[in-house]
Structures are given as C-alpha cells and as structure tokens.
Design an enzyme around this catalytic site. Structure first.
Site, PDB file in Angstrom:
ATOM      1  N   ASP A 111       0.868  -1.281   0.177  1.00  0.00           N
ATOM      2  CA  ASP A 111       0.058  -0.114  -0.010  1.00  0.00           C
ATOM      3  C   ASP A 111       0.952   1.288   0.036  1.00  0.00           C
ATOM      4  O   ASP A 111       1.452   1.556   0.839  1.00  0.00           O
ATOM      5  CB  ASP A 111      -0.851   0.028   1.179  1.00  0.00           C
ATOM      6  CG  ASP A 111      -1.843   1.172   1.329  1.00  0.00           C
ATOM      7  OD1 ASP A 111      -1.849   2.043   0.406  1.00  0.00           O
ATOM      8  OD2 ASP A 111      -2.603   1.231   2.306  1.00  0.00           O
ATOM      9  N   GLU A 147      -2.765   8.492  -5.054  1.00  0.00           N
ATOM     10  CA  GLU A 147      -1.311   7.740  -5.042  1.00  0.00           C
ATOM     11  C   GLU A 147      -0.973   7.056  -6.442  1.00  0.00           C
ATOM     12  O   GLU A 147       0.094   7.387  -6.800  1.00  0.00           O
ATOM     13  CB  GLU A 147      -1.427   6.669  -4.155  1.00  0.00           C
ATOM     14  CG  GLU A 147      -1.257   7.236  -2.564  1.00  0.00           C
ATOM     15  CD  GLU A 147      -1.734   6.441  -1.557  1.00  0.00           C
ATOM     16  OE1 GLU A 147      -1.726   6.684  -0.374  1.00  0.00           O
ATOM     17  OE2 GLU A 147      -2.564   5.294  -1.757  1.00  0.00           O
ATOM     18  N   THR A 180      -8.037   2.076  -5.378  1.00  0.00           N
ATOM     19  CA  THR A 180      -9.120   1.612  -4.243  1.00  0.00           C
ATOM     20  C   THR A 180     -10.252   2.491  -3.981  1.00  0.00           C
ATOM     21  O   THR A 180     -11.391   2.275  -3.745  1.00  0.00           O
ATOM     22  CB  THR A 180      -8.337   1.549  -2.876  1.00  0.00           C
ATOM     23  OG1 THR A 180      -7.736   2.767  -2.516  1.00  0.00           O
ATOM     24  CG2 THR A 180      -7.408   0.440  -2.664  1.00  0.00           C
ATOM     25  N   GLY A 228      -7.850   2.633   4.088  1.00  0.00           N
ATOM     26  CA  GLY A 228      -7.053   2.204   3.207  1.00  0.00           C
ATOM     27  C   GLY A 228      -6.386   0.912   3.593  1.00  0.00           C
ATOM     28  O   GLY A 228      -5.971  -0.161   2.949  1.00  0.00           O
ATOM     29  N   ASP A 229      -5.870   1.096   5.023  1.00  0.00           N
ATOM     30  CA  ASP A 229      -5.020   0.220   5.658  1.00  0.00           C
ATOM     31  C   ASP A 229      -5.851  -1.018   5.738  1.00  0.00           C
ATOM     32  O   ASP A 229      -5.456  -2.419   5.759  1.00  0.00           O
ATOM     33  CB  ASP A 229      -4.637   0.608   7.005  1.00  0.00           C
ATOM     34  CG  ASP A 229      -3.906   1.780   6.853  1.00  0.00           C
ATOM     35  OD1 ASP A 229      -3.318   2.228   5.986  1.00  0.00           O
ATOM     36  OD2 ASP A 229      -3.821   2.465   8.073  1.00  0.00           O
TER      37      ASP A 229
HETATM   38  P1  ADP Z   1      -7.064   5.512   1.828  1.00  0.00           P
HETATM   39  O1  ADP Z   1      -7.359   5.539   3.320  1.00  0.00           O
HETATM   40  O2  ADP Z   1      -5.832   4.878   1.535  1.00  0.00           O
HETATM   41  O3  ADP Z   1      -7.049   6.843   0.956  1.00  0.00           O
HETATM   42  P2  ADP Z   1      -9.345   4.670   0.310  1.00  0.00           P
HETATM   43  O4  ADP Z   1      -9.975   5.979   0.794  1.00  0.00           O
HETATM   44  O5  ADP Z   1      -9.243   4.394  -1.217  1.00  0.00           O
HETATM   45  O6  ADP Z   1      -7.969   4.535   1.094  1.00  0.00           O
HETATM   46  O7  ADP Z   1     -10.426   3.686   1.058  1.00  0.00           O
HETATM   47  C1  ADP Z   1     -10.395   2.344   0.656  1.00  0.00           C
HETATM   48  C2  ADP Z   1     -11.790   1.557   0.508  1.00  0.00           C
HETATM   49  O8  ADP Z   1     -12.514   1.991   1.839  1.00  0.00           O
HETATM   50  C3  ADP Z   1     -12.579   2.040  -0.357  1.00  0.00           C
HETATM   51  O9  ADP Z   1     -12.348   1.160  -1.714  1.00  0.00           O
HETATM   52  C4  ADP Z   1     -14.034   2.162  -0.005  1.00  0.00           C
HETATM   53  O10 ADP Z   1     -14.416   0.971  -0.041  1.00  0.00           O
HETATM   54  C5  ADP Z   1     -13.866   2.503   1.444  1.00  0.00           C
HETATM   55  N1  ADP Z   1     -14.080   3.946   1.920  1.00  0.00           N
HETATM   56  C6  ADP Z   1     -13.383   4.867   2.161  1.00  0.00           C
HETATM   57  N2  ADP Z   1     -13.980   5.893   2.494  1.00  0.00           N
HETATM   58  C7  ADP Z   1     -15.394   5.897   2.389  1.00  0.00           C
HETATM   59  C8  ADP Z   1     -16.371   6.497   2.100  1.00  0.00           C
HETATM   60  N3  ADP Z   1     -16.426   7.901   2.674  1.00  0.00           N
HETATM   61  N4  ADP Z   1     -17.603   5.916   1.861  1.00  0.00           N
HETATM   62  C9  ADP Z   1     -17.661   4.712   1.433  1.00  0.00           C
HETATM   63  N5  ADP Z   1     -16.377   3.813   1.526  1.00  0.00           N
HETATM   64  C10 ADP Z   1     -15.496   4.315   1.775  1.00  0.00           C
HETATM   65 MG    MG Z   2      -3.839   4.448   2.016  1.00  0.00          MG
END
Ligand code: ADP
Ligand code: MG
Ligand code: MG
Length: 299
Positions: A111, A147, A180, A228-229
């Site tokens: 990640d 990213e 993601t 994300g984690d």
């Molecule tokens: P990061 O925390 O690394 O930015 P993401 O934002 O891509 O990771 O979040 C990973 C996953 O978590 C997404 O694929 C989604 O399924 C879920 N997710 C994150 N934020 C939301 C949100 N506000 N509403 C619905 N699902 C979310």
């Molecule tokens: Mg992340």
C-alpha cells in the site's frame, strides 16, 4: 502450510490504523501475522495531537537479522503500509529481497501510502523512492487515486485513464493493481474502485490471463481514517482464499470494509460525522473492527 504475513505498518496505542487495522482481520481470516511497527504513536495523526516514536531503517534491519538467524523469515506474504522515512523504505526494499531468498514465491502486498484527496503527506523524495525502488518489488499494489496519479505522473479522470495507469504500473512489476477509490466526474455520490490483474495465479501457481473490473461503492459523506489499511489487509486475506478470482477477493474485501463503515457510522452518529475533529470526536469515529468480526469473516 498456514499463510504467514510479515506486516510492517504503524502502531497506535488507541484506535485503528496501520497494523491495528491489519492484524486482527488477518487473524480472524485464518492467516498468521508477525507485525513490525513502523511507528508507535498514542493515536492516529488526525487527532489534535499525537505523541510517540518512529522506527528507522537500522532498527528494521536488526529485527530482520534476528528473524533470519532463527529461520523465522520464511513468510508467504509481506504487507507494508505507512513508511515515514527514506531510511525505513530502503530497509523495506532490502527486507523484501531477503524474504524472497527464503520464499521465492513471496507475495508482496504494497500500500504505497503517500497522500489522499490531492495532498501528499510524505516528503516528495519518499514518493520518488516508492516509484523507483518499491513498485518494482510489489506483487499487489493498492494505491488510492491520488497515489496512483503520483506514481504514474498523470491525472486520472476516467475509467479509461485508470486502466491506463494500472497498465503503466503492471509494466513496472505488480501483477495486480487496485485503485481503491476514485471520484469520477458527474458521479459525486460514488467511490469507484478499479482492479486489474495480469497473470492471476490459480492454487497450483499456474498463470492465467488478464482481468479488469470496476466497482461502484456508495460514498458516505465523511472522511474515515484507516480504511485503506483495512482494505489492504482484507484484500491480502481474500486473495489468499481466492487466488484465481480477483473479483471475488475484491468483493469480499469491500463487503467486510463496508460493514465496518456502516457500524462505525451507526455508532458515532450523524452529529459526530459532521462535527469538528476534536479528540473526543476522533475517538468516536474509530473503525468498529471488533464489533464486525462476523461480517469480516463472512461478508
Ligand atoms: P485510503 O484510506 O488509503 O485513502 P481509500 O480512501 O481508497 O483508502 O479507502 C479504501 C476503501 O474504503 C474504499 O475502496 C472504500 O471501499 C472504502 N471507503 C473509504 N472511504 C469511504 C467513504 N467515505 N464511503 C464509503 N466507502 C469508503
Ligand atoms: Mg491508503
Ligand atoms: Mg482515501
């Protein structure tokens, strides 16, 4: 043999990010986990204040040497998340090489934690080092949109551009790339996930063709920390259980994650979701992992 994951991520005393979001889900899904803590903080960095210490490359090398000397560096998987310094990132690259010596079929789920929503939260040189030295080592890469854009040097505004970014990343090494979360123009109520794999392996390690998929996820109008984690850990576990079916693995990972988010929203309530991020509000919004154990196992 039982899958064994070496997971290098943050530790927080209170709450759920980094290894606190990875160890429990991996364990309840039947994987053995050896965690290494890239930092140890009181709480995640979105709180008004945090205290603690960061781990450096020399300290990671010492742990790796200890594990290797005791013949314990024979993991099936390496999982890495937030890595705050160049020295630690260089040590991760060396650790990965050491692990591949003992386990030639090692799966490295990376990640590349660099930032979110248009903002870098690591030094520029760290982002460059990821692109140059870490991406080529990874088997599975799980960037968010920002990213993926940072690593490929272009903006992603459509599914077509997302697939092109995945192809650029495949060309540098990872057989599986999952963006993601993307915001597509004209679809503000959705998060779009794009997954692409080249040469998915079946249980016997035979190579297959290519698959790509996208998934539309209802966007909850709030920002969560640690999603994300949690996604990376769940994906690793479900790819282990469904090695030749990326769509199945992604669906199960997202299903478990959405169950956790639904329970988190239910627990903290609409007021806390909209409120200013005081320590109290941050604590209320911590992911409800333990309460969703059943849904993580059977999403
Ligand atoms: P990061 O925390 O690394 O930015 P993401 O934002 O891509 O990771 O979040 C990973 C996953 O978590 C997404 O694929 C989604 O399924 C879920 N997710 C994150 N934020 C939301 C949100 N506000 N509403 C619905 N699902 C979310
Ligand atoms: Mg992340
Ligand atoms: Mg995000």
């Amino acid at each position: 043999p039982l899958p064994r994951v070496l997971s290098v991520q943050s530790h927080v005393v209170h709450g759920y990010v980094g290894n606190k979001c990875a160890v429990f889900p991996l364990q309840v899904l039947g994987l053995e986990v050896d965690p290494i803590y890239s930092v140890q903080f009181s709480n995640h960095t979105g709180y008004p204040l945090f205290k603690g210490a960061v781990f450096d490359g020399e300290q990671l090398r010492a742990l790796a040497a200890g594990l290797e000397a005791n013949k314990l560096l024979n993991h099936t998987h390496l999982l890495t998340g937030y890595i705050g310094s160049l020295s630690l990132l260089e040590a991760i690259a060396d650790l990965c090489a050491m692990m591949k010596k003992h386990s030639p079929h090692l799966t490295y789920v990376c990640d590349p934690v660099l930032g979110d929503e248009g903002r870098l939260y690591v030094a520029r040189e760290l982002a460059d080092a990821y692109a140059a030295h870490i991406v080529p080592l990874a088997s599975v890469l799980v960037p968010n949109q920002f990213e993926a854009e940072t690593l490929t040097g272009g903006s992603i505004g459509s599914l077509q551009e997302a697939l092109e970014a995945c192809d650029k990343l495949h060309a540098r090494g990872p057989h599986t790339v999952i963006i993601t979360s993307m915001g597509l123009p004209g679809d503000p109520d959705a998060i779009t996930l794009v997954a692409s794999t080249r040469q998915p392996q079946d249980a016997g390690g035979r190579l297959g063709g290519a698959q790509a998929m996208c998934m539309r996820i209802d966007r909850i109008k709030a920002y969560f920390t640690g999603t994300g984690d949690l996604f990376a850990a769940l994906l690793l576990a479900w790819m282990h259980h469904h090695p030749a079916d990326l769509a199945m693995a992604v669906e199960k990972a997202v299903g478990g994650l959405q169950a956790v988010l639904a329970e988190t929203v239910r627990h903290c309530g609409a007021a806390a979701l909209a409120a200013e991020r005081t320590a109290e509000v941050c604590a209320l919004r911590e992911l409800r992992l333990i309460q969703c154990q059943g849904q993580l196992q059977d999403p």
